[in-house]
Design an enzyme around this catalytic site. Sequence first.
Site, mmCIF file in Angstrom:
data_model
loop_
_atom_site.group_PDB
_atom_site.id
_atom_site.type_symbol
_atom_site.label_atom_id
_atom_site.label_comp_id
_atom_site.label_asym_id
_atom_site.label_seq_id
_atom_site.Cartn_x
_atom_site.Cartn_y
_atom_site.Cartn_z
ATOM 1 N N GLY A 220 0.813 -1.218 0.000
ATOM 2 C CA GLY A 220 0.000 0.000 0.000
ATOM 3 C C GLY A 220 0.842 1.262 0.000
ATOM 4 N N HIS B 138 2.499 4.616 -4.874
ATOM 5 C CA HIS B 138 3.081 5.734 -5.627
ATOM 6 C C HIS B 138 3.132 5.313 -7.099
ATOM 7 C CE1 HIS B 138 6.703 3.300 -5.586
ATOM 8 N NE2 HIS B 138 6.769 3.343 -4.265
ATOM 9 N N HIS C 180 4.362 1.816 -8.033
ATOM 10 C CA HIS C 180 3.375 0.734 -7.914
ATOM 11 C C HIS C 180 2.416 0.758 -9.106
ATOM 12 C CE1 HIS C 180 4.207 1.412 -3.451
ATOM 13 N NE2 HIS C 180 4.463 0.137 -3.585
ATOM 14 N N GLY D 280 8.824 -5.345 -8.710
ATOM 15 C CA GLY D 280 9.657 -4.251 -9.197
ATOM 16 C C GLY D 280 11.137 -4.572 -9.116
ATOM 17 N N LYS E 287 13.280 -2.509 -8.386
ATOM 18 C CA LYS E 287 13.856 -1.749 -7.267
ATOM 19 C C LYS E 287 14.270 -2.683 -6.128
ATOM 20 C CE LYS E 287 12.322 0.146 -3.895
ATOM 21 N NZ LYS E 287 12.213 0.724 -2.560
ATOM 22 N N SER F 77 9.882 5.315 -3.629
ATOM 23 C CA SER F 77 9.684 4.398 -2.507
ATOM 24 C C SER F 77 8.759 5.057 -1.493
ATOM 25 C CB SER F 77 11.034 4.095 -1.839
ATOM 26 O OG SER F 77 10.826 3.490 -0.580
ATOM 27 N N SER F 78 7.930 4.239 -0.863
ATOM 28 C CA SER F 78 7.067 4.764 0.206
ATOM 29 C C SER F 78 7.911 5.364 1.323
ATOM 30 C CB SER F 78 6.192 3.646 0.779
ATOM 31 O OG SER F 78 5.437 3.048 -0.258
ATOM 32 N N ARG F 79 9.120 4.855 1.487
ATOM 33 C CA ARG F 79 9.960 5.336 2.597
ATOM 34 C C ARG F 79 10.674 6.646 2.272
ATOM 35 N NH1 ARG F 79 10.872 -0.617 3.510
ATOM 36 N NH2 ARG F 79 10.018 -1.073 5.568
HETATM 37 P P1 AMP Z 1 6.090 -2.397 -1.540
HETATM 38 O O1 AMP Z 1 4.723 -1.825 -1.442
HETATM 39 O O2 AMP Z 1 7.176 -1.418 -1.206
HETATM 40 O O3 AMP Z 1 6.234 -3.712 -0.829
HETATM 41 O O4 AMP Z 1 6.315 -2.723 -3.078
HETATM 42 C C1 AMP Z 1 5.390 -3.496 -3.802
HETATM 43 C C2 AMP Z 1 5.973 -3.776 -5.155
HETATM 44 O O5 AMP Z 1 6.241 -2.546 -5.808
HETATM 45 C C3 AMP Z 1 7.290 -4.560 -5.120
HETATM 46 O O6 AMP Z 1 7.319 -5.486 -6.194
HETATM 47 C C4 AMP Z 1 8.321 -3.476 -5.320
HETATM 48 O O7 AMP Z 1 9.517 -3.951 -5.912
HETATM 49 C C5 AMP Z 1 7.567 -2.566 -6.279
HETATM 50 N N1 AMP Z 1 8.130 -1.219 -6.265
HETATM 51 C C6 AMP Z 1 8.251 -0.374 -5.220
HETATM 52 N N2 AMP Z 1 8.860 0.759 -5.600
HETATM 53 C C7 AMP Z 1 9.149 0.626 -6.915
HETATM 54 C C8 AMP Z 1 9.783 1.440 -7.886
HETATM 55 N N3 AMP Z 1 10.268 2.646 -7.590
HETATM 56 N N4 AMP Z 1 9.901 0.966 -9.139
HETATM 57 C C9 AMP Z 1 9.427 -0.271 -9.475
HETATM 58 N N5 AMP Z 1 8.812 -1.082 -8.602
HETATM 59 C C10 AMP Z 1 8.679 -0.648 -7.346
#
Ligand code: AMP
Length: 281
Positions: free
Chosen positions: A31, A34, A37, A149, A151, A187-189
């Site tokens: 969640g 951005h 996602h 991703g 990333k 990144s969410s962070r």
């Molecule tokens: P998260 O919500 O951070 O667990 O990420 C969910 C998915 O989004 C994961 O597959 C991440 O690798 C992908 N993701 C997060 N940030 C990026 C980004 N900047 N570019 C591509 N994929 C991303």
Amino acid sequence: MQTFGSVDELRRPLAEWRQDQVRVALVPTMGNLHEGHLELVRRAAREAERVVVSIFVNPTQFGPREDFASYPRTPEADLAALALEGVDAVFLPDEAEVYPLGRSAATRVSIPGLMDDLCGRLRPGHFEGVATVVLRLLNMVAPDVAVFGQKDYQQQLVIRHLVHDLRVATRIVMAPTSRESDGLARSSRNQYLTAEERARAPALYAALGAVAAGLAQPGASPGALCDAAMASLREAGFDPEYVEVRDAATLAACAALDRPLVVLGAARLGRARLIDNLLIP
Ligand code: AMP
């Protein structure tokens, strides 16, 4: 767009879609969505006729001193963004739905070696938590395709490994890293950064880019290039954890440079821990 909290409810449309022989893609997320996602969601829509997005802040992938409690949770904004993308279903399970026997009795997925390296060395238990939750989501949704991703490069390799090894019938697709205009990986962070830290944050991408450029020179020494990148990050006010050049397929330390490589880096900047990587085909 339909939303589901329970896997039994979610399985109803999934069964109908399967009967109609339409393909299903899953995009697992935590969640606070951005643009990065949403790019995964668009990729998923190119891979399959139906797109399911899961939103679950998975407690088992956070260390005891990490940001599970404070991780940004924005379900309303997330649902609005996903509706605009034309997503078919959003799965928002609670912890009991994902871990029906509770966390301490939960079946876990562990991979020797791969999980203890790089980010896994610095975040013990993190990849076991990731693999455990992703396998649960893949079992619950049984998608034809799941999109992750670049990333989180090591995460994506962990998932490929478990899918191959446990004979999961889902194809894993890696979407490229989505970046801000100055190169910072979304990144969410990133919202943990102060304005001043945010201005310095693209130095991580730049440092990895310098390693990649150096590797293209004759007689390049990956070790020396990574040491220089670590030094440049310290100079930019980061607390770097690692910068490494690895085999892109296995993450093995590589003596030879004649194969696809990946330059990976992790560094703390203020409250944020930033990671990034560059593929060198
Ligand atoms: P998260 O919500 O951070 O667990 O990420 C969910 C998915 O989004 C994961 O597959 C991440 O690798 C992908 N993701 C997060 N940030 C990026 C980004 N900047 N570019 C591509 N994929 C991303």
